[in-house]
Structures are given as structure tokens and as C-alpha cells.
Design an enzyme around this catalytic site. Structure first.
Site, short mmCIF file in Angstrom:
data_model
loop_
_atom_site.label_atom_id
_atom_site.label_comp_id
_atom_site.label_asym_id
_atom_site.label_seq_id
_atom_site.Cartn_x
_atom_site.Cartn_y
_atom_site.Cartn_z
N HIS A 226 0.84 -1.20 0.00
CA HIS A 226 0.00 0.00 0.00
C HIS A 226 0.87 1.24 0.00
CE1 HIS A 226 -3.95 1.90 0.73
NE2 HIS A 226 -3.21 2.88 1.22
N ARG B 171 -13.10 13.90 6.00
CA ARG B 171 -11.76 14.49 6.16
C ARG B 171 -11.35 15.26 4.91
NH1 ARG B 171 -8.30 9.61 6.71
NH2 ARG B 171 -6.58 11.06 6.76
N LYS C 10 -8.09 -0.91 6.42
CA LYS C 10 -8.37 -1.58 5.14
C LYS C 10 -7.42 -2.75 4.94
CE LYS C 10 -8.13 2.49 3.22
NZ LYS C 10 -8.24 3.81 2.64
#
Ligand code: URA
Length: 445
Positions: free
Chosen positions: A87, A173, A192
Site C-alpha cells: 500500500h 476528512r 483496510k
């Protein structure tokens, strides 16, 4: 036991005053977001209080777990062997996933990857892959598992039920100024990753003008927090803290980035991008137990030079319904109708680039979203002809702006030129990797 009742205003005030939220308060908040009983203005207020007050490590661990458990915890046990995931915290021109996924699969390690779309000035792998005509990013779970078992790799979008609390918090956000918060980014990403089920997680934490973390110290702290969360939840987790002061590679924009990663997989991509793909892939192979870093680097280089990594990418695209014509023959990549050459106004060195502004210039050309329902132009983007450290002469082409609409050129050109700084002096060479973080701590490079 008597059930405790909470008021959102008390939770907000506690965090505003620097308190530590309890597990029950965190659960009340996360469950209340998903059940839609907490209004956006209270969610926004708590997020801003977290932005200013931060979170303790135990609080962050509970917050992340509550977010991960807000939806499905994917069980990858239907896929044989060790599953790895990777990621990035978000960058400009960051196409690493599209290179790393087929490379590790070609070396025998499975990647069942759920990726995201572009956020703000940063691009997203799902948008990039969808620029390949026909490529489907929404496979059913059985088809996803079957493909990974058969060819070792699949990259799809995140299912709607993967950490749904993150979707709600992120959207708020994004429009209320609380994105660049270490605990909020760490919990967003790690919820996640934990929910997606892989055994090993490699994080690429970006740092610099094109990243959410603008300095090395903050990026390193973010990396440490995420590695701790992963390790405490039984996942082998490592992070690289990498430079994001200059866009990655020479192409930004969805189809342009697919084109560039294909060049890497064919063995003639830009040197720094290729090196990044090789190092991150080899590290994932080490984490999966395939050998030492030298052995794994040799395996990665071999699968690029013998064409097996490219073949894996083609197999994945084919299996997901994509047209592979251009992947096999680069000259078949479609090009945007307008290609505007941006020329240098003066002689000198490019001494710095504001990568975030360059990402925004690419968005202005149509490569990213201006609003939540904007439609992306897959062919839009920027080809960088000169980068930081390059000497230019007046009239040299600095970049080529690709778009489908004439009126988009001028604002993007203006943004691009404002992003560059020129100097008479050559700037110092850029460091690509600042640090590697694992469960033993930070190793500065
Ligand atoms: N990427 C994410 O998934 N979440 C963040 O908060 C920032 C980058």
C-alpha cells in the site's frame, strides 16, 4: 451489566481537551458513523479534535480495529499459500502496484489486491487499470479467489463493505481539512489492510511535496505506527519511507502510467521507477519467505528480463476482460487528441518541483476528479521531459500536456510552470529511500 450511554458531544469535548477515548467510546463513534446516527458535523468535529490532539498508541490500535471490523473481514484462506499486500500512502505518478503485483506473482507469491481510486492530487490504481478498455475492477469474491489461485494475481477495487467506516470518515476528512493527520491516516490505511486479509503487508510511506506527509520525521512516525498496528495483529508488516518531492517516473495520468509500467515490465522503463519496483517486489518476496534479499532481487530481475512479469500482467488484464493489444505493442496505446508542449522560459537547472501542484495540473487536464462525480479522461495527463536536477535551455520542452479539451490547457500550464523552480546551480542528488521500518525499529538509509 448495565449498558453505558454515550453522548457524542461529550466524546468530542474529551478529545478536544486532550483526553484518551475508551474502547467503548471509540466503538460507539465508529458504529454510530456506519449506522448513520451521528451527523456529519459531529463526525467532522471529532476528526478535527483528533487532528489537533492526536491519539495514544492503545487508542489508535482500538480505533483501527473498530474501523476494520465495521465491515467484512476478508478471509483469504480460500487462496493457497502466503498472500502479500502492498500500500502506498499516495503520490504523484505512483504506478508501483501495477508493476509489483505481476512481478511477485511471476516469482510465485500470490497477490489478491484491493486498490483505491485517486484522492486529491494523488492517483489511484483502480482508475489507472480502468483506462485499459474492458478491464473489470469489480470481480465477485469467487471469481477473484479463482483468478488468484490460477494465475497468482488480481487487482480489483475495494468492495463497498471493506472498512465502510473509513469511507465515511475519509469523505468528511477530504472536505474538512483533517487529511494530513498521522493517527487518521494510519487507521484509515491499516483498517483496510487488516480487513483485506493478507499475511504480509508492505507499506510505501511517501514523504515530500507530493505527499500528505511533507517531512521525513512525520513520515517515519506514520510508518512506525502502521508497522506496529500490523505486527500487533499478526501480520508481517514493513514500511519504506520514500521520496515524493518529484513525480515518480516520467508519466502522470491513467493510460500514460499503464504505458510506463509496461515499459518497466519490458525492461526499458525509467531507471528510478524500475529500481523502486525491483526493491519493493524483492522485499515482498523476502517477507513471504522466498529467500534472502539478494536471491529475491535476482529472481525479480530475472522475471523482468525473461518476460514472465510482463506476461503475468497481460494474463491478469486478459482474465479481467481487458484489451491487451497495447500492452503487447506499445505503439497501439491511444493518445489524447491534444498534446501541448510546454517550453522553458529560461536557461538553468530545475532546482525543485512541487509534486502536489503537478498532480493538480494533471487533474486540471482531466486525469483526476474535481468533484466526487467527475468523469475521468483516461488519456489525460502529463509527460515530464525534464525533472529536478536537469539542465534546460530556453525553448526546451519541459513537459507535454495531454488532454481532450483545448480550454483545459492554459490553467494546467500555468499550474505546472508555477510548480517549477529554476536556478543557476545544480541541486544535490535526490535520495529515493529515507528509511526502512520493521518490527525491530527504524533503519535510516
Ligand atoms: N490513503 C488512505 O487510504 N487513507 C488516508 O488517510 C491517506 C491515504
Amino acid at each position: 451489566m448495565v449498558k453505558k450511554h454515550f453522548r457524542m458531544v461529550d466524546i468530542i469535548a474529551k478529545k478536544r481537551d486532550g483526553g484518551e477515548l475508551s474502547t467503548e467510546e471509540i466503538k460507539y463513534f465508529i458504529d454510530g458513523c456506519v449506522a448513520k446516527i451521528i451527523p456529519d458535523y459531529q463526525i467532522s468535529a471529532l476528526l478535527m479534535a483528533i487532528y489537533f490532539r492526536g491519539m495514544t498508541d492503545p487508542e489508535l490500535a482500538e480505533f483501527t480495529l473498530a474501523m476494520a471490523h465495521s465491515g467484512e473481514m476478508v478471509d483469504l484462506s480460500g487462496i493457497e499459500g502466503i498472500k502479500v499486500d502492498k500500500h502506498s500512502t499516495g503520490g504523484v505518478g505512483d504506478k508501483f502496484t501495477m508493476g509489483i503485483a505481476p512481478i511477485v506473482a511471476a516469482c510465485g507469491v500470490k497477490m489478491a489486491k484491493m486498490s483505491g481510486r485517486g484522492l486529491g492530487h494523488t492517483g489511484g490504481t483502480v482508475d489507472k487499470l480502468e483506462s485499459i478498455p474492458g478491464y473489470c475492477t469489480t470481480l465477485e469474491r469467487d471469481a477473484f479467489f479463482k483468478q488468484v489461485n490460477e494465475i497468482g494475481v488480481s487487482v480489483i477495487g475495494q468492495s463497498g463493505n471493506l472498512a465502510p467506516a473509513d469511507k465515511i470518515l475519509y469523505a468528511i476528512r477530504d472536505v474538512s481539512g483533517s487529511v494530513p493527520s498521522i493517527p487518521l491516516i494510519a487507521s484509515s490505511i491499516m483498517s483496510k489492510k487488516l480487513a483485506a486479509g493478507a499475511d504480509c503487508i508492505l507499506l510505501d510511506v511517501k514523504c515530500g511535496s507530493g505527499a500528505f506527509m511533507k517531512n521525513e520525521a512525520d513520515a517515519t512516525t506514520l510508518a512506525e505506527k502502521m508497522v506496529n498496528i500490523g505486527e500487533h495483529n499478526g501480520r508481517r508488516t514493513m514500511a519504506f519511507v520514500t521520496n515524493m518531492d518529484v513525480p515518480i517516473g516520467n508519466k502522470i495520468g491513467n493510460s500514460l502510467e499503464v504505458q510506463e509500467i509496461v515499459e518497466v515490465l519490458k525492461g526499458h522503463g525509467p531507471a528510478a521507477l524500475t529500481r523502486g519496483c525491483v526493491e519493493l517486489s524483492a522485499t515482498l518476496l523476502v517477507m513471504a519467505g522466498k529467500g534472502t534479499i539478494d536471491e529475491c532481487t535476482a529472481m525479480v530481475n530475472q522475471c523482468i528480463s525473461d518476460g514472465s512479469a510482463l506476461q503475468k500482467f497481460i494474463d491478469m488484464v486478459k482474465a479481467q476482460g481487458g484489451d491487451t493489444t497495447a500492452l503487447e505493442d506499445n505503439s497501439k496505446f491511444p493518445v489524447a487528441p491534444i498534446c501541448y508542449e510546454l517550453k522553458s522560459p529560461a536557461d538553468g537547472y530545475i532546482s525543485s518541483m512541487d509534486a502536489e501542484a503537478i498532480g493538480n495540473a494533471s487533474t486540471l487536464l482531466g486525469a483526476g476528479r474535481e468533484t466526487m462525480d467527475s468523469v475521468i479522461d483516461p488519456l489525460a495527463g502529463i509527460v515530464l521531459c525534464k525533472k529536478t536536477g536537469d539542465m534546460v535551455e530556453k525553448g526546451d520542452v519541459l513537459a507535454k500536456l495531454h488532454t481532450s479539451s483545448e480550454e483545459l490547457v492554459e490553467p494546467a500550464a500555468e499550474r505546472y510552470m508555477d510548480a517549477l523552480t529554476f536556478s543557476q546551480y545544480k541541486p544535490p542528488a535526490i535520495k529515493l529511500v529515507y528509511a526502512v521500518v520493521d518490527k525491530n525499529g527504524v533503519r535510516k538509509l
